[in-house]
Design a protein around this motif. Structure first.
Motif, PDB file in Angstrom:
ATOM      1  N   VAL A 160      -0.099  23.138   3.083  1.00 13.42           N
ATOM      2  CA  VAL A 160      -0.971  23.539   4.193  1.00 13.42           C
ATOM      3  C   VAL A 160      -0.427  22.989   5.504  1.00 13.42           C
ATOM      4  N   LEU A 161       0.012  21.745   5.509  1.00 17.77           N
ATOM      5  CA  LEU A 161       0.590  21.184   6.728  1.00 17.77           C
ATOM      6  C   LEU A 161       1.827  21.956   7.168  1.00 17.77           C
ATOM      7  N   GLY A 162       2.640  22.387   6.222  1.00 20.27           N
ATOM      8  CA  GLY A 162       3.837  23.160   6.558  1.00 20.27           C
ATOM      9  C   GLY A 162       3.506  24.473   7.240  1.00 20.27           C
TER      10      GLY A 162
ATOM     11  N   MET B 286       0.866  -1.177   0.000  1.00 22.61           N
ATOM     12  CA  MET B 286       0.000   0.000   0.000  1.00 22.61           C
ATOM     13  C   MET B 286       0.907   1.232   0.000  1.00 22.61           C
ATOM     14  N   SER B 287       0.643   2.134  -0.912  1.00 23.73           N
ATOM     15  CA  SER B 287       1.399   3.393  -0.910  1.00 23.73           C
ATOM     16  C   SER B 287       0.499   4.526  -0.427  1.00 23.73           C
ATOM     17  N   HIS B 288       1.126   5.494   0.208  1.00 26.15           N
ATOM     18  CA  HIS B 288       0.420   6.664   0.729  1.00 26.15           C
ATOM     19  C   HIS B 288       1.135   7.908   0.228  1.00 26.15           C
ATOM     20  N   GLY B 289       0.355   8.958  -0.060  1.00 25.37           N
ATOM     21  CA  GLY B 289       0.979  10.179  -0.543  1.00 25.37           C
ATOM     22  C   GLY B 289       0.178  11.412  -0.192  1.00 25.37           C
ATOM     23  N   LEU B 290       0.840  12.541  -0.323  1.00 24.20           N
ATOM     24  CA  LEU B 290       0.233  13.859  -0.103  1.00 24.20           C
ATOM     25  C   LEU B 290       0.376  14.676  -1.371  1.00 24.20           C
ATOM     26  N   SER B 291      -0.665  15.402  -1.720  1.00 25.77           N
ATOM     27  CA  SER B 291      -0.538  16.340  -2.832  1.00 25.77           C
ATOM     28  C   SER B 291       0.346  17.505  -2.383  1.00 25.77           C
ATOM     29  N   ASP B 292       0.825  18.274  -3.347  1.00 24.24           N
ATOM     30  CA  ASP B 292       1.617  19.464  -3.015  1.00 24.24           C
ATOM     31  C   ASP B 292       0.809  20.433  -2.166  1.00 24.24           C
TER      32      ASP B 292
ATOM     33  N   ALA C 221      -3.290  17.615  15.689  1.00 23.43           N
ATOM     34  CA  ALA C 221      -4.586  16.933  15.546  1.00 23.43           C
ATOM     35  C   ALA C 221      -4.753  16.384  14.131  1.00 23.43           C
ATOM     36  N   THR C 222      -4.337  17.162  13.154  1.00 26.58           N
ATOM     37  CA  THR C 222      -4.457  16.741  11.758  1.00 26.58           C
ATOM     38  C   THR C 222      -3.558  15.546  11.478  1.00 26.58           C
ATOM     39  N   VAL C 223      -2.316  15.612  11.922  1.00 25.87           N
ATOM     40  CA  VAL C 223      -1.371  14.520  11.682  1.00 25.87           C
ATOM     41  C   VAL C 223      -1.819  13.250  12.408  1.00 25.87           C
ATOM     42  N   ARG C 224      -2.424  13.384  13.566  1.00 24.05           N
ATOM     43  CA  ARG C 224      -2.942  12.204  14.282  1.00 24.05           C
ATOM     44  C   ARG C 224      -4.119  11.572  13.532  1.00 24.05           C
ATOM     45  N   PHE C 225      -4.871  12.367  12.769  1.00 20.44           N
ATOM     46  CA  PHE C 225      -6.038  11.862  12.040  1.00 20.44           C
ATOM     47  C   PHE C 225      -5.650  11.113  10.761  1.00 20.44           C
ATOM     48  N   LEU C 226      -4.554  11.472  10.147  1.00 22.12           N
ATOM     49  CA  LEU C 226      -4.171  10.869   8.863  1.00 22.12           C
ATOM     50  C   LEU C 226      -4.020   9.354   8.926  1.00 22.12           C
TER      51      LEU C 226
ATOM     52  N   MET D  28       0.645  25.199   8.727  1.00 16.64           N
ATOM     53  CA  MET D  28      -0.056  24.868   9.959  1.00 16.64           C
ATOM     54  C   MET D  28       0.925  24.502  11.078  1.00 16.64           C
ATOM     55  N   ALA D  29       1.955  23.763  10.739  1.00 17.59           N
ATOM     56  CA  ALA D  29       2.948  23.367  11.742  1.00 17.59           C
ATOM     57  C   ALA D  29       3.604  24.584  12.367  1.00 17.59           C
ATOM     58  N   ASP D  30       3.825  25.607  11.557  1.00 18.79           N
ATOM     59  CA  ASP D  30       4.473  26.828  12.029  1.00 18.79           C
ATOM     60  C   ASP D  30       3.516  27.717  12.815  1.00 18.79           C
ATOM     61  N   LYS D  31       2.286  27.858  12.339  1.00 12.71           N
ATOM     62  CA  LYS D  31       1.356  28.838  12.905  1.00 12.71           C
ATOM     63  C   LYS D  31       0.395  28.270  13.950  1.00 12.71           C
ATOM     64  N   ALA D  32       0.125  26.991  13.905  1.00 13.80           N
ATOM     65  CA  ALA D  32      -0.855  26.391  14.817  1.00 13.80           C
ATOM     66  C   ALA D  32      -0.457  24.952  15.140  1.00 13.80           C
ATOM     67  N   PRO D  33       0.541  24.775  15.996  1.00 14.38           N
ATOM     68  CA  PRO D  33       1.045  23.422  16.275  1.00 14.38           C
ATOM     69  C   PRO D  33      -0.005  22.447  16.801  1.00 14.38           C
TER      70      PRO D  33
END
Length: 90
Positions: A12-14, A1-7, A26-31, A16-21
């Motif tokens: 957005v994650l980048g 099984m492969s997993h990927g993220l669009s650009d 929460a988002t990374v835990r949901f993935l 978000m990590a800087d502005k709202a850890p």
């Protein structure tokens, strides 16, 4: 099984990590819930189809103002196609 993220999702994650850890965490835990459901041939609770073919789904991240969209058309691959951050500055 492969997993990927669009650009878009990665960008957005980048930000978000800087502005709202906490929101980022929460988002990374949901993935992994999305990936586990896909590997089991289903979708996580609360997911809704967003296209007429049933290949694209989205779901709200519990505890965060974020919606994650993903493509399920390939049983051997999962792609997070879009992350929408609904908070100001997101």
């Amino acid at each position: 099984m492969s997993h990927g993220l669009s650009d878009q999702a990665a960008a957005v994650l980048g930000v978000m990590a800087d502005k709202a850890p906490e929101t980022f965490a929460a988002t990374v835990r949901f993935l992994p819930a999305i990936a586990a459901a896909h590997e089991a041939g289903t979708v996580p609770p609360g997911a809704t189809p967003t296209d007429r073919w049933g290949d694209l789904y989205d779901a709200a991240v519990p505890g965060a103002s974020v919606i994650v969209e993903w493509f399920t058309g390939d049983p051997q691959a999962l792609t997070i196609t879009r992350i929408t951050w609904l908070e100001a500055g997101g």
